[in-house]
Design an enzyme around this catalytic site. Structure first.
Site: not given
Ligand code: GLC
Ligand code: CA
Length: 572
Positions: A101, A207, A263, A339-340
């Site tokens: 990540d 991310d 993402e 995980h989100d």
């Molecule tokens: C992304 C991650 C998440 C995190 C956020 C801030 O959305 O997937 O888990 O809280 O970024 O880094």
């Protein structure tokens, strides 16, 4: 259009691992890298090709490692850089690849770059983060703009020492890096990327990849009149220099032939998405769009009630992400969990005891027939479900959940009705559901750890666990294995084919075809808890069909059982 050369990451399935909750090897209640290594054979047996490790970097863990203190070290409870080297080697030894990540929109406020940056206004690293003077309204100090952070509250934090605000799109402990500064960018490439690429990782999940260029940072329009802080996602995402930054970043990645999946929230415009993933643009290989996982969410995600969506909306969201690759050189992804997100069986089917297995298989069959690179989140292969309403708020450990609950408490002065609505929503949508320990067996703590785990393990590990499912031919896990094989066997159709939705407005059944040259498959999915008549859509009625797979061992000839899915091969 000429068909672009097929790349290894297209026909790959990726298994996502959340280090804290995967497997604890040393009995301290926290998952770790040796724990992951010990289960690589299990992961391989599912039939996946790549593993993705969520942040394992040194971190104060305010946001579960998405607040990185040192990119070049590992969070000690998870292990060491050496453990990571073993993991990389052991993954490769099994013919799988490994991605990490990459969290470079922000660092932890404990990162040495930020400690320097905040030390004085003329520190050489001052400009590595985003500092602005206060605004004064009627003599009162106010942040530079009205943006709300992703975890609630203003996204600006006042720094007493240097008398300025710094930007944090997430927690105050996650200051945003200033990508406008080329020295900062270079340091990011060296420390966060090359350090690990040189150690053999095969790529990154990137991310919040579309937030690096913030634009002019003017006030966001008022969409929540009750709040001082307003949603600004459409402003800080996809800013003017995004493509320039990603092209530059790509030069580093290219040296290693590394794969990327970014993402990409708050980007409903497909032309914008395509610009990130089109092969000729050389930016990212693919992105995670939010169309599917956002359905049924409120303006502030938890401001909603469970199942606040209809099947046509779900189909439309899938169609949108599938069509991204139609007639162009872009690439897409298939995922329902990470995980989100809470558990897909609970969100999109039913986690009632009599339906959960069918629900898990239905989603497996659907995903396996969709085009793009597929991502499976740990426990999804078992059909793990959300934890129940009876669990108290103490079991929710995520800042996102606790901040929301606090906000509702403040706004409603602890009104019991509103608190119940808030908890109901968290029970359905909170990120915590994905973060409980993996259910390995029916042993204490779900076989995850010899000690009390950092998050409570699911009680239903007694009936839903990896050990049992490995020896049970009718388990969700066995079904996933079968589907991953079929996906590989028919990859032209399932991984690369064109998607056509056939029953847009049907509220119960989801029917689509996949087409590749002269081959065609028909996919029929019953998204209800009742039997449905099996109807061949007019578009394919004249074609001969042969059943390839059903989620049931003995499917009926004219009916779909509750949450049953089937794939037919059509002869043209
Ligand atoms: C992304 C991650 C998440 C995190 C956020 C801030 O959305 O997937 O888990 O809280 O970024 O880094
Ligand atoms: Ca441990």
């Amino acid at each position: 259009m000429t068909i672009p050369k097929r790349m290894w990451w297209q026909n790959s399935s990726v298994y996502q691992i959340y280090p804290a909750s995967f497997k604890d090897s040393n009995g301290d209640g926290v998952g770790d890298i040796p724990g992951i290594i010990s289960e690589l054979d299990y992961i391989q047996s599912i039939g996946v090709d790549v593993i993705w490790i969520c942040p394992m970097y040194d971190s104060p863990q305010v946001d579960m490692g998405y607040d990185v203190r040192d990119y070049e070290d590992v969070y000690r409870p998870y292990g060491t850089v050496q453990d990571m080297e073993v993991l990389i080697e052991q993954t490769h030894a099994r013919g799988m690849k490994i991605i990490l990540d990459l969290v470079v929109n922000h660092t932890s406020d404990q990162h040495k770059w930020f400690l320097e940056s905040r030390s004085s206004k003329n520190n050489p690293k001052r400009d590595w983060y985003i500092w602005r003077p206060a605004r004064y309204v009627d003599g009162q100090r106010k942040p530079p703009n009205n943006w709300i952070g992703n975890f609630g509250g203003s996204c600006w934090e006042w720094d007493e020492h240097t008398q300025e605000y710094y930007l944090h799109l997430f927690c105050p402990e996650q200051p945003d890096l200033n990508w406008e500064n080329s020295a900062t960018r270079q340091a990011i490439y060296d420390s966060a990327m090359e350090f690990w690429l040189q150690r053999g990782v095969d790529g990154f999940r990137v991310d919040t990849v579309n937030m690096y260029s913030k634009g002019d940072m003017v006030d966001a329009p008022i969409t929540d009149p009750k709040s001082e802080w307003q949603f600004a996602g459409f402003q800080y995402c996809n800013g003017p220099r995004m493509h320039e930054f990603l092209s530059e970043m790509n030069q580093v990645l290219q040296k290693y032939d590394a794969m990327t999946v970014g993402e990409c929230p708050h980007t409903p415009d497909m032309a914008k998405v395509l610009k990130y993933v089109s092969r000729k643009e050389k930016q990212l290989n693919m992105v995670f769009q939010f169309d599917v996982v956002d359905i049924g969410q409120g303006p502030y995600k938890f401001q909603t009630t469970p199942f606040n969506w209809g099947l046509p909306q779900f189909k439309h969201a899938i169609e949108t992400t599938q069509n991204l690759i139609r007639g162009n050189d872009g690439w897409t992804t298939v995922f329902l969990e990470n995980h989100d997100q809470s558990r897909s069986v609970s969100r999109f089917t039913s986690d009632a005891p009599q339906h959960r297995v069918a629900g898990g298989k239905l989603l497996s069959l659907m995903m396996s027939a969709l085009s793009g690179t597929m991502f499976i989140y740990q426990g999804q292969e078992l059909g793990m479900v959300n934890f129940p309403m009876e669990w108290s708020m103490d079991e929710y450990k995520d800042v996102d959940s606790s901040n929301y609950y606090k906000m509702v408490a403040d706004r409603s002065h602890n009104d019991p009705k509103e608190m119940h609505v808030a908890k109901t929503s968290l029970q359905h949508l909170a990120r915590d559901h994905a973060r409980v320990p993996m259910s390995w067996s029916d042993a204490p703590n779900a076989g995850f750890s010899a000690a009390k785990p950092w998050m409570r393990a699911l009680d239903d590990a007694a009936i839903c666990n990896a050990k049992q499912q490995q020896s049970d031919k009718s388990s969700v896990l066995s079904f996933w294995k079968r589907m991953l094989q079929l996906r590989k066997q028919y990859s032209d159709l399932f991984v690369f084919g064109e998607f056509d939705l056939l029953d847009k407005s049907n509220l119960e059944v989801f029917t689509f075809t996949k087409t590749w040259q002269n081959k065609k498959a028909l996919v029929v999915l019953n998204f209800t808890a009742e039997e449905q008549k099996l109807v061949y859509p007019t578009e394919v009625r004249s074609q001969k069909s042969e059943l390839l797979v059903s989620t049931l061992d003995t499917p009926a000839s004219d009916k779909l059982a509750a949450y049953e899915g089937r794939i037919f091969m059509l002869e043209s």
